[in-house]
Scaffold this motif. Structure first.
Motif, PDB file in Angstrom:
ATOM      1  N   GLU A 139       0.658  -1.210   0.107  1.00 48.30           N
ATOM      2  CA  GLU A 139       0.115   0.105  -0.030  1.00 48.30           C
ATOM      3  C   GLU A 139       0.915   1.160  -0.004  1.00 48.30           C
ATOM      4  O   GLU A 139       0.552   2.154  -0.631  1.00 48.30           O
ATOM      5  CB  GLU A 139      -0.858  -0.020   1.071  1.00 48.30           C
ATOM      6  CG  GLU A 139      -2.042  -0.958   1.048  1.00 48.30           C
ATOM      7  CD  GLU A 139      -2.798  -1.057   2.467  1.00 48.30           C
ATOM      8  OE1 GLU A 139      -3.837  -1.642   2.496  1.00 48.30           O
ATOM      9  OE2 GLU A 139      -2.232  -0.623   3.360  1.00 48.30           O
ATOM     10  N   LEU A 140       1.782   1.177   0.669  1.00 47.05           N
ATOM     11  CA  LEU A 140       2.816   2.359   0.793  1.00 47.05           C
ATOM     12  C   LEU A 140       3.539   2.580  -0.355  1.00 47.05           C
ATOM     13  O   LEU A 140       3.519   3.855  -1.000  1.00 47.05           O
ATOM     14  CB  LEU A 140       3.957   2.446   2.065  1.00 47.05           C
ATOM     15  CG  LEU A 140       4.500   3.623   2.379  1.00 47.05           C
ATOM     16  CD1 LEU A 140       3.830   4.801   2.381  1.00 47.05           C
ATOM     17  CD2 LEU A 140       5.770   3.171   3.320  1.00 47.05           C
ATOM     18  N   ASN A 141       4.015   1.468  -1.046  1.00 49.05           N
ATOM     19  CA  ASN A 141       4.683   1.607  -2.232  1.00 49.05           C
ATOM     20  C   ASN A 141       3.948   2.108  -3.304  1.00 49.05           C
ATOM     21  O   ASN A 141       4.290   3.184  -4.102  1.00 49.05           O
ATOM     22  CB  ASN A 141       5.291   0.173  -2.958  1.00 49.05           C
ATOM     23  CG  ASN A 141       6.506  -0.332  -1.952  1.00 49.05           C
ATOM     24  OD1 ASN A 141       7.410   0.779  -1.428  1.00 49.05           O
ATOM     25  ND2 ASN A 141       6.745  -1.536  -1.873  1.00 49.05           N
ATOM     26  N   GLY A 142       2.455   1.794  -3.393  1.00 52.18           N
ATOM     27  CA  GLY A 142       1.399   2.467  -4.194  1.00 52.18           C
ATOM     28  C   GLY A 142       1.242   3.726  -4.122  1.00 52.18           C
ATOM     29  O   GLY A 142       1.259   4.647  -5.134  1.00 52.18           O
ATOM     30  N   THR A 143       1.198   4.148  -2.903  1.00 52.93           N
ATOM     31  CA  THR A 143       1.010   5.701  -2.632  1.00 52.93           C
ATOM     32  C   THR A 143       2.386   6.435  -2.970  1.00 52.93           C
ATOM     33  O   THR A 143       2.128   7.760  -3.576  1.00 52.93           O
ATOM     34  CB  THR A 143       0.929   5.753  -0.869  1.00 52.93           C
ATOM     35  OG1 THR A 143      -0.559   5.154  -0.813  1.00 52.93           O
ATOM     36  CG2 THR A 143       0.861   7.426  -0.594  1.00 52.93           C
ATOM     37  N   LEU A 144       3.437   6.121  -2.759  1.00 55.61           N
ATOM     38  CA  LEU A 144       4.609   6.695  -2.973  1.00 55.61           C
ATOM     39  C   LEU A 144       4.729   6.543  -4.488  1.00 55.61           C
ATOM     40  O   LEU A 144       5.512   7.855  -5.103  1.00 55.61           O
ATOM     41  CB  LEU A 144       5.830   6.063  -2.654  1.00 55.61           C
ATOM     42  CG  LEU A 144       5.970   6.025  -1.186  1.00 55.61           C
ATOM     43  CD1 LEU A 144       7.170   5.389  -0.264  1.00 55.61           C
ATOM     44  CD2 LEU A 144       6.073   7.449  -0.674  1.00 55.61           C
ATOM     45  N   LYS A 145       4.349   5.687  -5.560  1.00 56.67           N
ATOM     46  CA  LYS A 145       4.490   5.924  -6.873  1.00 56.67           C
ATOM     47  C   LYS A 145       3.554   7.162  -7.128  1.00 56.67           C
ATOM     48  O   LYS A 145       3.898   7.846  -7.963  1.00 56.67           O
ATOM     49  CB  LYS A 145       4.001   4.596  -7.487  1.00 56.67           C
ATOM     50  CG  LYS A 145       3.824   4.268  -8.815  1.00 56.67           C
ATOM     51  CD  LYS A 145       3.297   3.011  -9.397  1.00 56.67           C
ATOM     52  CE  LYS A 145       3.363   2.945 -11.054  1.00 56.67           C
ATOM     53  NZ  LYS A 145       4.652   3.113 -11.505  1.00 56.67           N
ATOM     54  N   ILE A 146       2.381   7.322  -6.745  1.00 51.24           N
ATOM     55  CA  ILE A 146       1.325   8.251  -7.002  1.00 51.24           C
ATOM     56  C   ILE A 146       1.884   9.518  -6.652  1.00 51.24           C
ATOM     57  O   ILE A 146       2.088  10.732  -7.285  1.00 51.24           O
ATOM     58  CB  ILE A 146       0.200   7.826  -6.593  1.00 51.24           C
ATOM     59  CG1 ILE A 146      -0.557   6.668  -7.024  1.00 51.24           C
ATOM     60  CG2 ILE A 146      -0.774   9.242  -6.622  1.00 51.24           C
ATOM     61  CD1 ILE A 146      -1.924   6.461  -6.400  1.00 51.24           C
TER      62      ILE A 146
END
Length: 241
Positions: A139-146
């Motif tokens: 979830e955090l990796n997805g957020t950081l990508k955005i």
């Protein structure tokens, strides 16, 4: 009469309020309010903020909670430079866009890693299940990508060429998992370059001062008496088990 700011710099929103006030030379009395010691549950603090959370602000007889509301109040009261919350409609919309998005993204997912890596093992005496740890990282990796691709992109800052409230609110949340041992900037050159620009815009000395406590959180929590953290157990149980 200066503002009274009730803060614990272990808290991300408190750090954004603190850096904003200091960067803009806004006079305030720092009222240390320790979350670990439960200061926010005291009867005196409840008079300032009935929901018993930091940060909180008192300006004479006027009390205010919520970090973003507090910074917007200071923008208006102290007429801070326009770049913090631009008058330009579209630039302001960019700031608002990030502030509206971040509650269920950078804030939620960054905080979760901090709890998983630091707070849960100390308080519960065990690690959380691996599947929940993996989900939290994903979830955090997805957020950081955005964050890197949409909100930073090829710009200097979130709203354009100058720092804004959005950048302050973003950086403190991203530093939470970073302080918990997850290098969120590794493999993300645009995000790292943005972080360096934010630190420079705030002032390296002030930036490092504001984050000194959280960057030492692992060692601090290890040395604490676990019995003093019992009040956090129901929250952890609900979140992770």
């Amino acid at each position: 009469m200066p503002l009274e700011l009730y803060l614990d710099l272990m808290s991300q929103p408190c750090r954004s309020v603190y850096m904003f006030a200091k960067t803009n030379n806004i006079p305030f009395d720092f009222k240390q309010t320790s979350l670990m010691m439960g200061d926010h549950h005291g009867e005196e603090f409840k008079k300032i903020n009935m929901v018993k959370k930091v940060p909180a602000m008192r300006d004479g007889e006027f009390c205010l909670s919520e970090s973003i509301a507090m910074m917007m109040y200071m923008v208006e009261k102290f007429k801070t430079p326009d770049h913090w919350y631009p008058a330009d409609l579209q630039k302001r919309a960019r700031v608002n866009e990030y502030l509206s998005w971040q509650h269920m993204a950078t804030r939620m997912h960054g905080s979760k890693i901090f709890w998983i890596n630091i707070m849960v093992p100390k308080i519960m005496g065990k690690e959380i299940p691996q599947d929940k740890r993996d989900d939290a990282i994903e979830e955090l990796n997805g957020t950081l990508k955005i964050m890197e691709e949409k909100f930073v992109g090829d710009k200097q800052f979130i709203a354009g060429d100058q720092i804004s409230l959005a950048d302050l609110v973003a950086i403190v949340e991203i530093y939470q998992p970073f302080a918990a041992g997850m290098d969120v900037f590794e493999g993300r050159p645009k995000l790292k370059a943005w972080k360096d620009r934010v630190r420079q815009a705030v002032g390296p000395e002030l930036f490092d001062e504001a984050h000194k406590g959280v960057m030492g959180a692992m060692e601090m929590v290890k040395g604490m008496d676990g019995s003093k953290l019992e009040a956090f157990k129901p929250r952890i149980q609900k979140m992770f088990f």
